[in-house]
Design an enzyme around this catalytic site. Structure first.
Site, PDB file in Angstrom:
ATOM      1  N   ASP A 197      35.182  47.937  45.435  1.00 18.22           N
ATOM      2  CA  ASP A 197      36.153  48.357  44.427  1.00 18.22           C
ATOM      3  C   ASP A 197      36.818  47.205  43.699  1.00 18.22           C
ATOM      4  OD1 ASP A 197      35.763  51.099  44.688  1.00 18.22           O
ATOM      5  OD2 ASP A 197      37.095  51.230  46.412  1.00 18.22           O
ATOM      6  N   TYR A 213      38.702  58.271  44.497  1.00 22.13           N
ATOM      7  CA  TYR A 213      39.629  58.025  45.607  1.00 22.13           C
ATOM      8  C   TYR A 213      40.929  57.398  45.132  1.00 22.13           C
ATOM      9  CZ  TYR A 213      37.492  59.415  49.991  1.00 22.13           C
ATOM     10  OH  TYR A 213      37.022  60.160  51.041  1.00 22.13           O
ATOM     11  N   ASP A 222      47.471  34.474  55.564  1.00 18.55           N
ATOM     12  CA  ASP A 222      47.692  33.047  55.800  1.00 18.55           C
ATOM     13  C   ASP A 222      49.043  32.890  56.489  1.00 18.55           C
ATOM     14  OD1 ASP A 222      48.002  30.334  55.809  1.00 18.55           O
ATOM     15  OD2 ASP A 222      47.782  30.054  53.649  1.00 18.55           O
ATOM     16  N   GLU A 241      36.154  28.193  65.573  1.00 20.40           N
ATOM     17  CA  GLU A 241      36.050  29.389  64.736  1.00 20.40           C
ATOM     18  C   GLU A 241      35.099  30.428  65.320  1.00 20.40           C
ATOM     19  OE1 GLU A 241      36.995  27.609  60.270  1.00 20.40           O
ATOM     20  OE2 GLU A 241      34.922  27.766  60.954  1.00 20.40           O
TER      21      GLU A 241
END
Length: 753
Positions: free
Chosen positions: A376, A461, A519, A562
């Site tokens: 979207d 939607y 963040d 990570e």
């Protein structure tokens, strides 16, 4: 004593008696309840929040004028541009680098130059492409620089550009031209000549990079209701990749389980009685499936939320403050709501909290449904956040804020009242206790939150985006899905892919996956990731050594890299995951904020899929990476139309770098599987269709910060609980006389369509 002295003493005595009487009369009564109280004192801002501010319409106009006069090429207004033209696709703010912003906000540095990001489609070139320019400084631009290669590692191929409104208009004209080749078939199947059929796009558009071939699904259209529930069984595949509209063509037709090369072939098969036609009558306004028109006259009004003494929050420019909270808000026209510099009690908790993408992945036994994977952001989550309806979308007395954007036009547009801010009483205690032993008392605090809300309508939607700020120091992010389901024509084994919800309507199953960037800066930029969970250990009872007991114990772990911090979707994940500061609280624990996710996501697209890398963020319910200026977003608007060679691949962000005492970002996926059912008619309800996450303080404070809330309530059995001075709740009855003056209802949401 002389007469003057007697009179003076008498006057003083009377004044004293009068003052005492006033005190006694006012004791236990509320202060003047209907006077607006001064809002909480804002901390010094000096317009610092404007470093994040969305562009003003005036700034957008200046950027357009600069580009028109300084690129050396002819630019056509995107609202009428052909694929073979050059045009300005969009203009948005270019948020400065974090280091520059923090030097300005925290270090007394210079304000970063204000710049814009302009996206241009260059179709009138030997090598058509999409180019992105940073333009500045605003408000009077004097320079531009091409940042395309810097951002994406190369040019953006032209076929990756989002489809414009003008392109859809030209496609619709082609489809109408082709429909005229089958008049008898259309009359028989649909009681139509084709001009009253609605056409719905799908995406992506093909099977490989460079393709631009889209399936369009046709529906009966009825004014005043959603057409999405009335498919007629006809779908067409249009190839529209050529720069010249005259070269576009209808490539294939699908009807009721069969494929044809053209509408002429459909007509021939029908005339030859070789085509099974399902005759669908044109819907009648009173009986159309999915009508939202009220079926009964209005009843008595429901409860009304209002502030007896006016709002307790304060808004200045793009910044709202409320009971210790400070939040800077904005709207990206593509990706939607974005918040910056979220502080509590003066300390930054989150530098950026922004929506990244909303994926809807469908199934069906019809080509349009089975091939649909809507991203979207490429359509415009922020751009299509329209005006909110006062008293329904948000409380009647909420504060409503306009948002501006420039997309597919050289003229800025305004979605007025498209973001709302309000204080919400959840009618639930944030905390409470009734003591029935030792001493008798009651203590508690209402759960009042500040809410920032926008609602995006993306074709069928509607997504309700909420960002909530609690007096406990917690941030809550939630999205609810409502609006119309998308549907397919029911044929064959259609119920293998959904439920029948109408005479010829299949409610097709689909996934909603939403991605956010968080963040966090917990007590500074440098954080580590810590997890906690539980296990059981079998131990002998110290007081009865012949017996054993299963004792829960706490498993603590610090994740170093990570790869350890990338948690696959729907896989087990530690129950406690926190961004931890190296600094301790009073009790010696790292000051931390915990990420708590609420999600019911369906299965991610298999990694073997050739388009999976374009949505590889969906592999993970949570992934924590080192923050990098060159990794500002998890996706791109260009991924929709070329998912096979995606412009941005989120999975590449995860490369096993160390995440100890680094500036970290949490990337969070939430979602749910939706199998439409009868109760999704006319509309999907928000009940049970809400997902999101919390950012909760975890040893960040030395105690719950809400103890300082002025809304706290405490009384004991020894007090007069009906006295306003002893119990704030006793002050509420007089407030019933403070019903607000409601502004007249107005709605202009249809004006800018």
């Amino acid at each position: 004593m002389n007469m003057k002295a007697v009179l003076l003493l008498l006057i003083l005595a009377l004044a004293t008696i009068f003052a005492l009487v006033c005190v006694l009369l006012t004791r236990g009564r509320a202060p003047s309840t209907c006077q607006h109280q001064p809002r909480e004192q804002e901390d010094a801002d000096d317009g610092q929040s404007l470093v994040f501010a969305d562009l003003t319409p005036e700034e957008m106009v200046q950027v357009v004028r600069y580009l028109q006069g300084n690129l050396g090429v002819q630019l056509v207004d995107a609202s009428r541009a052909k694929p073979s033209d050059n045009c300005i696709a969009s203009v948005d703010v270019q948020v400065p680098a974090k280091a520059e912003v923090l030097r300005f906000l925290d270090g007394g540095g210079a304000r970063p130059p204000r710049e814009a990001l302009a996206v241009l489609y260059f179709g009138n070139q030997p090598d058509p492409n999409v180019t992105e320019y940073v333009v500045g400084p605003l408000p009077m631009p004097a320079y531009h620089r091409d940042v395309t290669v810097q951002k994406y590692g190369g040019k953006v191929p032209y076929h990756r550009r989002p489809v414009t409104g003008k392109e859809y208009v030209d496609i619709n004209a082609l489809i109408q031209q082709e429909l005229r080749k089958a008049p008898r078939f259309l009359d028989a199947c649909c009681e139509s000549d084709g001009t009253d059929l609605a056409i719905l796009t799908t995406a992506p558009r093909g099977f490989k990079s460079g393709d631009r071939a889209t399936w369009f699904v046709l529906f009966h259209s009825m004014a005043g209701t959603g057409y999405y529930l009335s498919p007629v069984g006809l779908e067409v595949l249009v190839e529209h990749g050529d720069l010249h509209v005259s070269c576009w063509r209808l490539h294939q037709v699908f009807y009721n389980g069969r494929y044809f090369a053209s509408m002429g072939d459909v007509e021939d098969a029908f005339v030859a009685n070789l085509l099974e036609v399902v005759r669908i009558k044109k819907p009648q306004a009173k009986a159309v499936l999915g009508s939202m028109r009220p079926r009964h006259p209005p009843g008595s009004p429901g409860p009304l939320q209002y502030e007896p003494q006016g709002p307790r929050y304060s808004i200045r420019d793009n910044r709202v403050t409320f009971q210790g909270w400070s939040i800077t808000f904005g709207m990206n026209p593509n990706s939607g709501p974005r918040l910056f510099d979220i502080r509590y009690r003066g300390e930054r908790i989150v530098y950026e909290l922004s929506l990244q993408e909303a994926l809807a992945l469908y199934s069906s036994n019809c080509p349009g449904g089975m091939s649909t994977r809507y991203l979207d952001g490429s359509f415009g989550i922020g751009r299509f956040a329209y005006e909110l309806v006062r008293g329904l979308d948000c409380p009647y007395m909420a504060t409503y804020v306009d948002r501006h954007y420039l997309a597919e036009s050289e003229t800025p547009k305004t979605n007025q009242n498209s973001l709302c801010i309000f204080e919400h009483d959840a009618a639930l205690p944030l905390r409470r206790h009734f003591s029935d032993s030792q001493s008798l008392y009651y203590g508690g605090l209402r759960k009042n939150t500040l809410v920032i809300r926008a609602i995006s309508t993306l074709i069928n939607y509607d997504y309700i985006w909420d960002f909530m700020f609690h007096s406990s120091g917690a941030v809550e992010v939630q999205v609810h899905a409502t609006g119309y389901i998308s549907s397919s024509f029911l044929h064959g084994q259609g119920t293998d892919y959904g439920n029948r919800v109408g005479p010829h309507t299949l409610g097709t199953m689909h996934l909603h996956h939403i991605h956010y960037k968080v963040d966090l800066d917990v007590d500074g930029q440098l954080n580590s990731l810590e997890t906690q969970d539980m296990g059981y250990e079998l131990v002998k009872d110290p007081w009865s050594m012949q017996n054993t007991i299963e004792r829960p114990y706490l498993c603590r772990k610090r994740l170093e890299r990570e790869d350890e911090a990338a948690f696959p979707l729907n896989a087990p994940m530690p129950r406690y995951i926190s961004f931890a500061s190296p600094k301790p609280n009073k009790w010696g624990h790292p000051r931390s904020y915990r990420i708590q996710i609420t999600s019911f996501a369906g299965e991610h697209l298999p990694t073997s899929s050739p388009m999976e890398r374009s949505i590889s963020w969906g592999r993970y319910q949570l992934a924590v990476t080192r923050r990098k200026e060159e990794e500002p977003t998890s996706t791109s608007i260009y991924n929709q139309n070329d998912p096979w060679t995606p412009t941005i691949v989120f999975a590449d962000f995860i490369n096993n770098e160390t995440i100890t005492n680094e500036d970290l970002v949490a990337w969070i996926s939430v979602g749910f599987l939706h199998v439409p059912h009868a109760e999704d008619i006319p509309n999907t309800v928000t009940v049970g269709n809400g997902i999101g996450f919390f950012l909760r303080p975890y040893n960040y404070f030395d105690e719950d910060p809400s103890v300082d809330s002025p809304d706290s309530v405490y009384f004991s059995s020894e007090q007069d609980v009906g006295a306003c001075g002893a119990n704030p709740l006793a002050c509420l009855p007089p407030a019933i006389t403070c019903a607000p003056h409601l502004p007249p209802f107005h709605y202009g949401g249809f004006l800018n369509l």
